[in-house]
Scaffold this motif. Structure first.
Motif, mmCIF file in Angstrom:
data_model
loop_
_atom_site.group_PDB
_atom_site.id
_atom_site.type_symbol
_atom_site.label_atom_id
_atom_site.label_comp_id
_atom_site.label_asym_id
_atom_site.label_seq_id
_atom_site.Cartn_x
_atom_site.Cartn_y
_atom_site.Cartn_z
ATOM 1 N N LEU A 1 -0.998 7.168 19.642
ATOM 2 C CA LEU A 1 -1.402 5.847 19.933
ATOM 3 C C LEU A 1 -0.631 5.170 19.210
ATOM 4 N N GLY A 2 0.503 5.267 19.050
ATOM 5 C CA GLY A 2 1.687 3.968 18.576
ATOM 6 C C GLY A 2 1.544 3.199 16.729
ATOM 7 N N ALA A 3 0.580 4.277 15.815
ATOM 8 C CA ALA A 3 1.069 3.949 14.901
ATOM 9 C C ALA A 3 1.934 4.768 14.183
ATOM 10 N N ASP A 4 3.040 4.475 13.496
ATOM 11 C CA ASP A 4 3.976 4.654 11.945
ATOM 12 C C ASP A 4 3.865 5.396 11.123
ATOM 13 N N ALA A 5 2.564 4.502 10.438
ATOM 14 C CA ALA A 5 2.657 4.898 9.408
ATOM 15 C C ALA A 5 0.534 4.922 9.293
ATOM 16 N N VAL A 6 -0.184 5.398 8.354
ATOM 17 C CA VAL A 6 -1.288 5.625 8.352
ATOM 18 C C VAL A 6 -1.983 5.789 6.260
ATOM 19 N N GLY A 7 -3.379 4.925 6.464
ATOM 20 C CA GLY A 7 -3.747 4.571 5.138
ATOM 21 C C GLY A 7 -4.904 4.268 4.995
ATOM 22 N N MET A 8 -5.612 3.816 3.951
ATOM 23 C CA MET A 8 -6.831 3.442 3.591
ATOM 24 C C MET A 8 -7.127 2.154 3.411
ATOM 25 N N SER A 9 -5.719 1.670 3.510
ATOM 26 C CA SER A 9 -6.341 -0.118 3.330
ATOM 27 C C SER A 9 -5.565 -1.400 4.010
ATOM 28 N N THR A 10 -5.647 -2.445 3.264
ATOM 29 C CA THR A 10 -4.799 -3.410 3.617
ATOM 30 C C THR A 10 -5.462 -4.025 4.894
ATOM 31 N N VAL A 11 -5.540 -3.496 5.879
ATOM 32 C CA VAL A 11 -5.988 -3.892 7.097
ATOM 33 C C VAL A 11 -7.534 -4.714 7.182
ATOM 34 N N HIS A 12 -8.165 -4.929 6.283
ATOM 35 C CA HIS A 12 -9.267 -5.169 6.080
ATOM 36 C C HIS A 12 -9.343 -6.677 5.040
ATOM 37 N N GLY B 1 7.241 -1.285 11.040
ATOM 38 C CA GLY B 1 6.450 -0.360 12.020
ATOM 39 C C GLY B 1 4.997 -0.947 11.993
ATOM 40 N N VAL B 2 4.057 0.011 12.630
ATOM 41 C CA VAL B 2 2.660 -0.325 12.472
ATOM 42 C C VAL B 2 2.090 0.594 11.987
ATOM 43 N N TYR B 3 0.650 -0.127 11.213
ATOM 44 C CA TYR B 3 0.140 0.711 10.252
ATOM 45 C C TYR B 3 -1.419 1.024 10.652
ATOM 46 N N CYS B 4 -2.200 1.791 10.390
ATOM 47 C CA CYS B 4 -3.444 2.521 11.197
ATOM 48 C C CYS B 4 -4.203 2.658 9.908
ATOM 49 N N ASN C 1 0.842 -1.147 0.250
ATOM 50 C CA ASN C 1 0.209 -0.342 0.135
ATOM 51 C C ASN C 1 0.777 0.978 0.323
ATOM 52 N N ALA C 2 0.291 2.051 -0.105
ATOM 53 C CA ALA C 2 1.119 3.213 -0.791
ATOM 54 C C ALA C 2 0.336 4.126 1.208
ATOM 55 N N ALA C 3 1.452 5.364 1.668
ATOM 56 C CA ALA C 3 0.503 5.225 3.530
ATOM 57 C C ALA C 3 1.490 6.680 3.824
ATOM 58 N N GLY C 4 1.040 7.480 4.699
ATOM 59 C CA GLY C 4 1.389 8.950 5.300
ATOM 60 C C GLY C 4 2.617 7.982 6.313
ATOM 61 N N GLY C 5 3.444 8.947 6.387
ATOM 62 C CA GLY C 5 4.354 8.778 7.650
ATOM 63 C C GLY C 5 3.840 9.254 8.694
ATOM 64 N N LEU C 6 4.216 8.337 9.539
ATOM 65 C CA LEU C 6 3.742 9.479 11.217
ATOM 66 C C LEU C 6 4.679 9.274 12.223
ATOM 67 N N ASN C 7 6.091 8.321 11.948
ATOM 68 C CA ASN C 7 6.847 8.494 13.408
ATOM 69 C C ASN C 7 7.807 9.504 11.626
ATOM 70 N N GLN C 8 8.638 10.141 12.870
ATOM 71 C CA GLN C 8 9.192 11.473 12.584
ATOM 72 C C GLN C 8 10.884 11.021 11.994
ATOM 73 N N ASP D 1 10.661 5.898 1.576
ATOM 74 C CA ASP D 1 10.426 4.461 2.886
ATOM 75 C C ASP D 1 9.995 3.527 2.903
ATOM 76 N N ILE D 2 10.249 2.404 2.642
ATOM 77 C CA ILE D 2 9.351 1.277 2.407
ATOM 78 C C ILE D 2 9.258 0.782 4.542
ATOM 79 N N MET D 3 7.871 0.454 4.870
ATOM 80 C CA MET D 3 7.630 -0.205 6.092
ATOM 81 C C MET D 3 7.355 -1.491 5.837
ATOM 82 N N ILE D 4 8.049 -2.619 6.997
ATOM 83 C CA ILE D 4 7.957 -3.312 6.880
ATOM 84 C C ILE D 4 6.143 -3.861 7.658
ATOM 85 N N ILE D 5 4.982 -3.919 7.469
ATOM 86 C CA ILE D 5 4.309 -3.745 8.974
ATOM 87 C C ILE D 5 4.616 -4.868 9.279
#
Ligand code: HPA
Length: 312
Positions: A213-224, A191-194, A116-123, A129-133
């Protein structure tokens, strides 16, 4: 009815329709995120179907999602690849968003690779970057939006599936190792994906909250899709491409936008292809011919008619 077209029998009918039209018997499924559809081009000897031609399949409505199901082989491993996925914000019921995962299961897929494509929350994360979830926060789930809501069909899985082991640890370690070998160490993170419902991007207050809350990246897919895959016993590996930094600061002029998401995807495309290809190559597959509970894989599937016989 929210899950119209999503029963076990309907998923089976779609799987059989596909199996009758290709000789590929996929054990690996790949889901391409926004702007990452090029991953499907890695497959050799492709047999592709437009989503609109597949019985019961939803249609992709988002720019950057081609809407094709591609069968083929990747370094000899039989794979099926979704070039374009479905999202809650397109208006689909959540059971329809995740329907392809159950069809994958009935095709014989054992391991699901999601991107997925995601927004980075982790500073510490940078664009590209590629984040292994390693874990997720299912925010829609907190409000009762979970693909497993409703009657449970035990043929897929149990009523209350465990999610503390959702992301296969051995695959995460292997991906990190393979990534280092490819020389991607500088931009490979974990990291953790939200997941959120979208389609609006986050406010500054929301991004700050998710980070706390502990999320490193945020997006609109994948978890379901992950929840449905784990419910039916698939092994899951997922990563996010950090396509933009979530805006966390009221002094910032930055604005999240879909064009930046697609552009970052195309810049990293070749490296992502190499990474996924190396991971799939190294995967240990539990290659048996009995992917369906109590039913050999090709039972019920009419033999593909050889082209010259159908001319008779
Ligand atoms: N937020 C939510 N979803 C996204 C983002 C983001 O910043 N970037 C890519 N998908």
């Amino acid at each position: 009815m929210a899950n119209k077209g999503c029963t076990y029998e309907e998923c089976e009918a779609t799987a059989d329709w596909l199996l009758a039209r290709t000789d590929v018997r996929p054990t690996v499924g790949i889901v391409c995120g926004s702007g990452l559809g090029g991953l499907a081009d890695m497959l050799k000897d492709q047999v592709a179907f437009d989503y609109k031609d597949i019985p019961n399949f939803p249609q992709s409505t988002v720019h950057g999602h081609a809407g094709r199901l591609v069968f083929g082989t990747l370094k000899e491993k039989p794979c099926v690849c979704m070039q374009g996925r479905f999202h809650l914000y397109e208006g689909y019921p959540i059971q329809k968003v995740t329907l392809p995962v159950r069809i994958f299961k009935l095709l014989g897929v054992e391991t699901l690779v999601l991107t997925n494509a995601a927004g980075g929350l982790n500073q510490d994360f940078k664009v590209g970057d590629i984040m292994i979830i390693k874990d997720h926060l299912n925010l829609p789930g907190f409000a009762g939006v979970n693909p497993l809501c409703g009657p449970n069909d035990e043929r897929f899985g149990v009523r209350f599936p465990c999610m503390s082991d959702a992301y296969d640890r051995a695959l995460q370690q292997m991906a990190m190792h393979v990534g280092q070998e490819l020389g991607y160490g500088d931009f490979l993170k974990e990291g953790v994906y939200c997941v959120l419902g979208g389609p609006s991007f986050e406010t500054i207050a929301e991004s700050r909250m998710l980070h706390r809350l502990g999320a490193d990246a945020v997006g609109m897919s994948t978890v379901h899709e992950v929840i449905v895959a784990r419910h039916c016993g698939m092994r899951v590996f997922a990563f996010s491409l950090i396509t933009n930094q979530a805006v966390m600061d009221y002094g910032s002029e930055a604005k999240a936008n879909h064009e930046e998401v697609l552009e970052t995807g195309s810049r990293r495309a070749a490296q992502l292809e190499r990474l996924v290809s190396a991971i799939v190559t190294k995967m240990e597959l539990n290659n048996n011919n009995y992917a369906r509970v109590g039913r050999p894989r090709d039972a019920g599937v009419p033999k593909k008619t050889p082209p010259n016989e159908s001319m008779a």
